[in-house]
Design a protein around this motif. Structure first.
Motif, mmCIF file in Angstrom:
data_model
loop_
_atom_site.group_PDB
_atom_site.id
_atom_site.type_symbol
_atom_site.label_atom_id
_atom_site.label_comp_id
_atom_site.label_asym_id
_atom_site.label_seq_id
_atom_site.Cartn_x
_atom_site.Cartn_y
_atom_site.Cartn_z
ATOM 1 N N ALA A 215 1.069 -1.306 -0.092
ATOM 2 C CA ALA A 215 0.064 0.038 -0.085
ATOM 3 C C ALA A 215 0.983 1.105 0.025
ATOM 4 O O ALA A 215 2.263 1.615 0.433
ATOM 5 C CB ALA A 215 -0.882 -0.172 1.295
ATOM 6 N N GLU A 220 -5.247 2.844 2.255
ATOM 7 C CA GLU A 220 -5.622 2.044 2.910
ATOM 8 C C GLU A 220 -5.924 0.261 2.705
ATOM 9 O O GLU A 220 -5.975 -1.227 2.712
ATOM 10 C CB GLU A 220 -7.352 1.626 3.577
ATOM 11 C CG GLU A 220 -8.082 0.921 4.201
ATOM 12 C CD GLU A 220 -9.968 1.251 5.400
ATOM 13 O OE1 GLU A 220 -10.031 0.356 6.413
ATOM 14 O OE2 GLU A 220 -10.045 1.950 4.187
ATOM 15 N N ASP A 221 -5.623 0.793 0.760
ATOM 16 C CA ASP A 221 -6.891 -0.433 0.378
ATOM 17 C C ASP A 221 -4.465 -1.308 -0.518
ATOM 18 O O ASP A 221 -3.874 -0.407 -0.512
ATOM 19 C CB ASP A 221 -6.783 -0.547 -1.081
ATOM 20 C CG ASP A 221 -8.003 0.504 -0.800
ATOM 21 O OD1 ASP A 221 -9.041 -0.155 0.236
ATOM 22 O OD2 ASP A 221 -8.923 0.724 -1.253
#
Length: 279
Positions: A215, A220-221
């Motif tokens: 990331a 967050e992903d």
């Protein structure tokens, strides 16, 4: 008509920055929409980058009245490849240092289609951020305050913009400013071209997300990169939740590159010691 053009040039910075910032947000939104279809994300990302460059060219001519844009000169586009080689090499060096000191927890194959899609996404985002931060903010501020002041201010602002990310930390944002912001500004000062810093920026982020699958900047992903890499260890080593860009090794690797580029720029007379108006 002349009065209108004069007013635009007088307020060129807020006009350029606001319009390009809006374009950047639109680019990020479109990238997000096409992200689930990697084979579509690749050409769309490249197309959005080209559209962003066209928008910058038009704005520079319409708002600033500039005929020639040396920072986007066609004979300098080869700097894109050189910058990409540098950015990719620097991030790989960072990962090697983290691995040598025990911060690499695991790595495995993940997604080739995701790898392709992220190439397009990272290219469009890197292009828009360089147009905005180096093409507008750094360039115009440097004309008034000189290279040193422009480098410090633009780097800090570049880092602070990453505070909006989900896992952002103050140190992470400061680190981005001290590493990425300063290094990309130095790349622009050295070459006086946006192609080189676009290449560096793209390749660093692409290696980060597209190759190693980590990331980016506190996002967050977890990206669907070619590899899926997990880090484990002290924050000073791995960067913690913000990612490796907040590690001390990132500061070391990028600072070395920044100092070397600025040293060459000084020797080549590329550093402005005072504002253009003062001259």
């Amino acid at each position: 008509m002349e009065l209108s053009a004069f007013r635009l040039r007088r307020f060129r910075f807020p006009v350029l920055f606001a319009v390009l910032f809006a374009v950047m947000l639109a680019v990020v939104g479109i990238d997000t929409l096409v992200a689930p279809v990697p084979l579509l994300a690749l050409p769309v990302g490249i197309g959005l980058a080209a559209l962003g460059i066209a928008c910058y060219r038009w704005l520079s001519r319409f708002v600033e009245g500039r005929g020639e844009l040396p920072e986007l000169a066609g004979d300098r586009w080869r700097g894109l490849g050189k910058g990409a080689a540098l950015g990719f090499g620097l991030f790989c060096a960072l990962m090697v240092l983290i691995a040598v000191f025990g911060g690499l927890d695991g790595v495995g194959w993940h997604s080739f289609p995701g790898f392709l899609g992220l190439a397009g996404m990272m290219f469009s985002v890197a292009t828009m951020e360089e147009l905005l931060f180096r093409g507008v903010l750094f360039r115009i501020l440097e004309e008034r305050a000189g290279t040193v002041v422009s480098l410090v201010v633009s780097s800090l602002l570049f880092g602070m913009t990453h505070l909006v990310n989900v896992n952002a930390t103050f140190w992470g944002a400061l680190s981005i400013g001290l590493t990425g912001g300063a290094m990309l500004a130095a790349a622009y000062v050295l070459t006086r071209s946006l192609w080189f810093p676009i290449g560096v920026h793209f390749a660093w982020n692409f290696a980060h997300a597209g190759v190693f699958g980590i990331a980016v900047s506190g996002s967050e992903d977890v990206p669907d990169g070619l590899l899926r890499t997990t880090l484990n260890g002290p924050t000073v080593l791995t960067g913690g939740s913000f990612g490796p860009e907040a590690s001390l090794f990132a500061l070391l690797v990028c600072s070395v590159a920044t100092v070397l580029m600025l040293r060459r720029a000084v020797r080549g007379g590329q550093v402005l010691r005072r504002s253009a108006k003062a001259r």
